[in-house]
Design a protein around this motif. Structure first.
Motif, PDB file in Angstrom:
ATOM      1  N   CYS A   1     -37.847 -53.293  29.415  1.00  0.00           N
ATOM      2  CA  CYS A   1     -37.132 -52.488  30.434  1.00  0.00           C
ATOM      3  C   CYS A   1     -37.017 -51.042  29.957  1.00  0.00           C
ATOM      4  O   CYS A   1     -37.239 -50.093  30.719  1.00  0.00           O
ATOM      5  N   THR A   2     -36.668 -50.872  28.669  1.00  0.00           N
ATOM      6  CA  THR A   2     -36.511 -49.521  28.126  1.00  0.00           C
ATOM      7  C   THR A   2     -37.841 -48.778  28.207  1.00  0.00           C
ATOM      8  O   THR A   2     -37.888 -47.595  28.600  1.00  0.00           O
ATOM      9  N   GLU A   3     -38.931 -49.500  27.867  1.00  0.00           N
ATOM     10  CA  GLU A   3     -40.252 -48.842  27.885  1.00  0.00           C
ATOM     11  C   GLU A   3     -40.677 -48.432  29.296  1.00  0.00           C
ATOM     12  O   GLU A   3     -41.525 -47.558  29.449  1.00  0.00           O
ATOM     13  N   SER A   4     -40.089 -49.040  30.318  1.00  0.00           N
ATOM     14  CA  SER A   4     -40.465 -48.679  31.693  1.00  0.00           C
ATOM     15  C   SER A   4     -40.068 -47.230  32.016  1.00  0.00           C
ATOM     16  O   SER A   4     -40.597 -46.630  32.946  1.00  0.00           O
ATOM     17  N   SER A   5     -39.118 -46.676  31.246  1.00  0.00           N
ATOM     18  CA  SER A   5     -38.608 -45.303  31.456  1.00  0.00           C
ATOM     19  C   SER A   5     -38.138 -45.070  32.894  1.00  0.00           C
ATOM     20  O   SER A   5     -38.150 -43.948  33.386  1.00  0.00           O
ATOM     21  N   HIS A   6     -37.754 -46.109  33.586  1.00  0.00           N
ATOM     22  CA  HIS A   6     -37.322 -45.963  34.986  1.00  0.00           C
ATOM     23  C   HIS A   6     -36.014 -45.174  35.071  1.00  0.00           C
ATOM     24  O   HIS A   6     -35.198 -45.202  34.136  1.00  0.00           O
ATOM     25  N   ALA A   7     -35.824 -44.511  36.205  1.00  0.00           N
ATOM     26  CA  ALA A   7     -34.630 -43.664  36.396  1.00  0.00           C
ATOM     27  C   ALA A   7     -33.321 -44.439  36.245  1.00  0.00           C
ATOM     28  O   ALA A   7     -32.294 -43.841  35.909  1.00  0.00           O
ATOM     29  N   VAL A   8     -33.335 -45.770  36.465  1.00  0.00           N
ATOM     30  CA  VAL A   8     -32.060 -46.504  36.324  1.00  0.00           C
ATOM     31  C   VAL A   8     -31.533 -46.412  34.885  1.00  0.00           C
ATOM     32  O   VAL A   8     -30.331 -46.531  34.645  1.00  0.00           O
ATOM     33  N   LEU A   9     -32.449 -46.166  33.933  1.00  0.00           N
ATOM     34  CA  LEU A   9     -32.020 -46.083  32.525  1.00  0.00           C
ATOM     35  C   LEU A   9     -31.127 -44.860  32.284  1.00  0.00           C
ATOM     36  O   LEU A   9     -30.344 -44.845  31.340  1.00  0.00           O
ATOM     37  N   ASP A  10     -31.240 -43.853  33.166  1.00  0.00           N
ATOM     38  CA  ASP A  10     -30.375 -42.664  33.013  1.00  0.00           C
ATOM     39  C   ASP A  10     -28.903 -43.031  33.183  1.00  0.00           C
ATOM     40  O   ASP A  10     -28.022 -42.259  32.810  1.00  0.00           O
TER      41      ASP A  10
ATOM     42  N   LEU B   1     -21.948 -55.062  39.184  1.00  0.00           N
ATOM     43  CA  LEU B   1     -23.311 -54.678  39.565  1.00  0.00           C
ATOM     44  C   LEU B   1     -23.705 -53.347  38.928  1.00  0.00           C
ATOM     45  O   LEU B   1     -24.844 -53.163  38.486  1.00  0.00           O
ATOM     46  N   THR B   2     -22.763 -52.402  38.870  1.00  0.00           N
ATOM     47  CA  THR B   2     -23.085 -51.083  38.315  1.00  0.00           C
ATOM     48  C   THR B   2     -23.284 -51.161  36.807  1.00  0.00           C
ATOM     49  O   THR B   2     -24.206 -50.563  36.253  1.00  0.00           O
ATOM     50  N   ALA B   3     -22.425 -51.918  36.145  1.00  0.00           N
ATOM     51  CA  ALA B   3     -22.464 -51.916  34.674  1.00  0.00           C
ATOM     52  C   ALA B   3     -23.553 -52.821  34.111  1.00  0.00           C
ATOM     53  O   ALA B   3     -24.055 -52.557  33.019  1.00  0.00           O
ATOM     54  N   LYS B   4     -23.938 -53.875  34.832  1.00  0.00           N
ATOM     55  CA  LYS B   4     -24.854 -54.852  34.213  1.00  0.00           C
ATOM     56  C   LYS B   4     -26.100 -55.156  35.018  1.00  0.00           C
ATOM     57  O   LYS B   4     -26.972 -55.884  34.546  1.00  0.00           O
ATOM     58  N   TRP B   5     -26.202 -54.682  36.277  1.00  0.00           N
ATOM     59  CA  TRP B   5     -27.342 -55.057  37.133  1.00  0.00           C
ATOM     60  C   TRP B   5     -28.136 -53.835  37.605  1.00  0.00           C
ATOM     61  O   TRP B   5     -28.879 -53.938  38.574  1.00  0.00           O
ATOM     62  N   THR B   6     -27.948 -52.684  36.988  1.00  0.00           N
ATOM     63  CA  THR B   6     -28.626 -51.417  37.334  1.00  0.00           C
ATOM     64  C   THR B   6     -28.410 -50.986  38.792  1.00  0.00           C
ATOM     65  O   THR B   6     -29.253 -50.311  39.377  1.00  0.00           O
TER      66      THR B   6
ATOM     67  N   PRO C   1     -23.337 -43.049  32.777  1.00  0.00           N
ATOM     68  CA  PRO C   1     -22.054 -43.118  33.458  1.00  0.00           C
ATOM     69  C   PRO C   1     -22.124 -44.024  34.697  1.00  0.00           C
ATOM     70  O   PRO C   1     -23.090 -44.002  35.441  1.00  0.00           O
ATOM     71  N   TYR C   2     -21.035 -44.806  34.854  1.00  0.00           N
ATOM     72  CA  TYR C   2     -20.931 -45.757  35.963  1.00  0.00           C
ATOM     73  C   TYR C   2     -19.906 -45.228  36.960  1.00  0.00           C
ATOM     74  O   TYR C   2     -18.769 -44.961  36.586  1.00  0.00           O
TER      75      TYR C   2
ATOM     76  N   LEU D   1     -26.827 -48.601  41.462  1.00  0.00           N
ATOM     77  CA  LEU D   1     -26.360 -47.214  41.362  1.00  0.00           C
ATOM     78  C   LEU D   1     -25.333 -46.957  42.472  1.00  0.00           C
ATOM     79  O   LEU D   1     -25.686 -46.597  43.603  1.00  0.00           O
ATOM     80  N   ALA D   2     -24.069 -47.157  42.127  1.00  0.00           N
ATOM     81  CA  ALA D   2     -23.011 -47.118  43.142  1.00  0.00           C
ATOM     82  C   ALA D   2     -22.831 -45.727  43.741  1.00  0.00           C
ATOM     83  O   ALA D   2     -22.275 -45.593  44.833  1.00  0.00           O
ATOM     84  N   HIS D   3     -23.288 -44.691  43.043  1.00  0.00           N
ATOM     85  CA  HIS D   3     -23.082 -43.331  43.558  1.00  0.00           C
ATOM     86  C   HIS D   3     -24.141 -42.961  44.591  1.00  0.00           C
ATOM     87  O   HIS D   3     -24.077 -41.909  45.203  1.00  0.00           O
ATOM     88  N   GLU D   4     -25.160 -43.823  44.770  1.00  0.00           N
ATOM     89  CA  GLU D   4     -26.228 -43.492  45.714  1.00  0.00           C
ATOM     90  C   GLU D   4     -26.058 -44.304  46.991  1.00  0.00           C
ATOM     91  O   GLU D   4     -25.499 -45.393  46.980  1.00  0.00           O
ATOM     92  N   GLU D   5     -26.574 -43.764  48.085  1.00  0.00           N
ATOM     93  CA  GLU D   5     -26.458 -44.439  49.381  1.00  0.00           C
ATOM     94  C   GLU D   5     -27.100 -45.832  49.308  1.00  0.00           C
ATOM     95  O   GLU D   5     -26.513 -46.830  49.701  1.00  0.00           O
ATOM     96  N   THR D   6     -28.328 -45.874  48.731  1.00  0.00           N
ATOM     97  CA  THR D   6     -28.989 -47.167  48.536  1.00  0.00           C
ATOM     98  C   THR D   6     -28.809 -47.526  47.069  1.00  0.00           C
ATOM     99  O   THR D   6     -29.443 -46.929  46.197  1.00  0.00           O
TER     100      THR D   6
END
Ligand SMILES: Nc1ncnc2c1ncn2[C@@H]1O[C@H](COP(=O)(O)OP(=O)(O)O)[C@@H](O)[C@H]1O
Ligand SMILES: O=C(CO)[C@H](O)[C@H](O)COP(=O)(O)O
Length: 528
Positions: free
Chosen positions: A122-131, A185-190, A303-304, A192-197
């Motif tokens: 998952c870390t190697e995916s460098s996906h934006a959720v890692l931010d 969901l925010t802390a453990k399931w990636t 940050p969550y 992103l509660a601050h986004e519309e989707t």
């Protein structure tokens, strides 16, 4: 006029606890029941979710009896729990997550590290959720555990119809509602509660979990902490000894309940909240700070958004084994034994005597790196290991006491390490609010002040985690207009301890050694 009360349920690693609270936050009755854990392999740890529900029911009934409160006067209930993963079939029945194949083991415990390779992927995916998780996926989060399950137990994966964080499983058992908490969901399931989707489906596709939503029964939107998700079902009310009138609030992960319990009094005080840190210290330690603006940085989860207090961002650092490490040292040492309260107290008394005899620099050449279960923060390295330097042939009880003392020092220095990372990245923390099993350890409570240089506040509430969950239950029951109001009304304050300035030099030296040990441990790993 009848008074209204709430019920708070806290499921930790070793037991389920329940408390009955009034609207002033006073705990009127409390009870606890142990839960079982299966350890079929070194890195595997499993619970039985039926055993957990039954422990919850026993604890709630006993707490209500102790409080002497009538069932119909308990108008709200909520659940906090460790972030363990519960897997249920399409019919809601148990499904095995165990290599043993036994169905009762349907829950992967948060501390299980079987999915360490999947976390690295998952870390190697460098996906934006890692931010939003500090740049590194932890094997203690749900995504890597789900990947492991799909790859290694395809039968279980194909049959699964419900995938839950433990707190959400408990609210489902209580109501039948599939609502999931914004905290879990925010802390453990990636999510992103601050986004519309909130969900990033492309991330799940990228890590081979494109079919997660077919198997998980996950909602499109998370429910804010304290949202009223419905009444207790008739069956749950009967099992818990409560009534069908009782409202259920969207719950939280246990450490987040602790954060509400100790920092809830600052709800709405956006200027001061960033000076205060919640240290929820039990089997592991969670370190939580909140701010009105996001403070993203490597090595600290989050940050969550809105994972504890509404509209605030939360940063979570932590140590994966702290109380568990002291317990391990006691079991491991030839002069040790069962790490019960009496053994901890006996060792603590002897440490005080030894410091009086041998001086404050007791066992000053014995140094411990406490990463026996990886380093959650600030290194975010689940592969990290523990180190002890300065051993001799002494195997007496006193040598156990010295090792215990120096391990406690290293745990406190680990908090300082996380604290410095937070303060280098926008926080201005000078006060630690400590709750959990460590408050029963006088050595740790002294060290948290002296080794960090911070003021330490010990909550007056007997159980700040139950208090936090009580605040959530009271919000869901409509006893307060919102969670902030419930937190301010129910908070209990605390007693303060200032650091001993004469100890500062000693801990400066210990901290330099601690940082050097991290460097040397990493250097050893690099030798091929
Ligand atoms: N009476 C005690 N004296 C010293 N340490 C204690 C005592 N009770 C618990 N602890 C420490 O706290 C840890 C458990 O913390 P606790 O918050 O009760 O559990 P959990 O992590 O399951 O929520 C134990 O591992 C132990 O190190
Ligand atoms: O990751 C977590 C919180 O984010 C775990 O749920 C927590 O660390 C377990 O708590 P405890 O040590 O008190 O049982």
């Amino acid at each position: 006029m009848t008074k209204s009360f709430v019920c708070a349920v806290d499921v930790g690693t070793g037991s389920a606890r329940a408390g009955i609270l009034d609207t002033g936050g006073t705990l009127l009755g409390r009870a606890e029941h142990p839960i079982v854990m299966n350890r079929p392999k070194a890195d595997h740890a499993e619970h039985d979710s039926r055993d957990i529900w039954s422990a919850v029911c026993i604890a709630v009934r006993a707490a209500r009896e102790k409080a002497g409160v009538a069932a119909q006067d308990i108008v709200g209930v909520s659940f906090d729990a460790t972030c363990s993963l519960v897997v249920r079939g399409k019919d809601g029945g148990q499904l095995s997550v165990s290599v043993s194949g036994e169905r009762r083991w349907d829950t992967i415990v948060w501390l299980d590290h079987r999915a360490i390779a999947e976390a690295d992927e998952c870390t190697e995916s460098s996906h934006a959720v890692l931010d939003y998780i500090g740049g590194v996926m932890s094997p203690e989060m749900e995504t890597p555990k789900l990947m492991w399950l799909k790859r290694n137990l395809p039968g279980t994966w194909n049959e699964s119809g419900y995938l839950f964080d433990l707190a959400d499983f408990l609210s489902w058992k209580a109501t039948g509602s599939l609502a999931r908490s914004q905290c879990t969901l925010t802390a453990k399931w990636t999510y992103l509660a601050h986004e519309e989707t909130g969900w990033r489906h492309d991330f799940f596709q990228a890590v081979g979990l494109g079919d997660l939503f077919e198997h998980g029964n996950l909602p499109d939107k998370a429910s804010p902490v304290g949202a009223d998700i419905g009444r207790l079902s008739a069956q749950a009310a009967a099992e818990l000894g409560l009534t069908e009138q009782c409202r259920v609030g969207a719950g939280v992960i246990d450490a987040y309940a602790g954060a509400l319990g100790v920092l809830g009094g600052f709800a709405g005080d956006e200027i001061n909240i960033g000076r205060h840190l919640a240290l929820i210290a039990g089997t592991s330690s969670c370190v939580m700070a909140m701010s009105p603006d996001p403070q993203p940085f490597a090595g600290v989860w989050g940050p969550y958004y809105g994972a504890a207090l509404p509209r605030l961002w939360l940063s979570e650092g932590g140590q994966s084994a702290t109380g568990a490490l002291l317990d391990h040292i006691i079991r491991w040492h030839g002069a040790g034994g069962e790490p019960d309260a009496a053994m901890h107290a006996r060792i603590a008394r002897r440490v005080v005597e030894l410091r009086a005899i041998e001086g404050e620099n007791l066992a000053g050449r014995l140094h411990v790196l406490p990463d026996f279960h990886g380093n959650r923060s600030p290194l975010a390295d689940p592969h990290a290991v523990g180190v002890i330097s300065g051993l001799t042939l002494d195997s007496s009880f006193d040598s156990l006491c010295k090792l215990y003392w120096r391990t406690a020092v290293s745990i406190a220095l680990g908090v300082r390490h996380v604290l410095e990372a937070l303060n280098e990245n926008g926080y201005l923390i000078d006060t630690l609010h400590v709750t959990g099993g460590h408050t029963k350890n006088p050595l740790l409570m002294e060290l948290y002040a002296d080794a960090t240089g911070c003021t330490v506040v010990e909550p007056l509430a007997d159980e700040a985690v139950l208090l936090g969950t009580g605040m959530i239950a009271a919000t869901a029951a409509g006893l307060f207009p919102d969670l902030n109001a419930a937190c301010v009304a129910m908070q209990q304050g605390g007693k303060t301890r200032e650091p001993n300035s004469t100890a500062a030099g000693r801990f400066e030296r210990d901290y330099r050694v601690f940082l050097e040990m991290h460097r040397q441990r990493q250097a050893l790993d690099e030798i091929r």
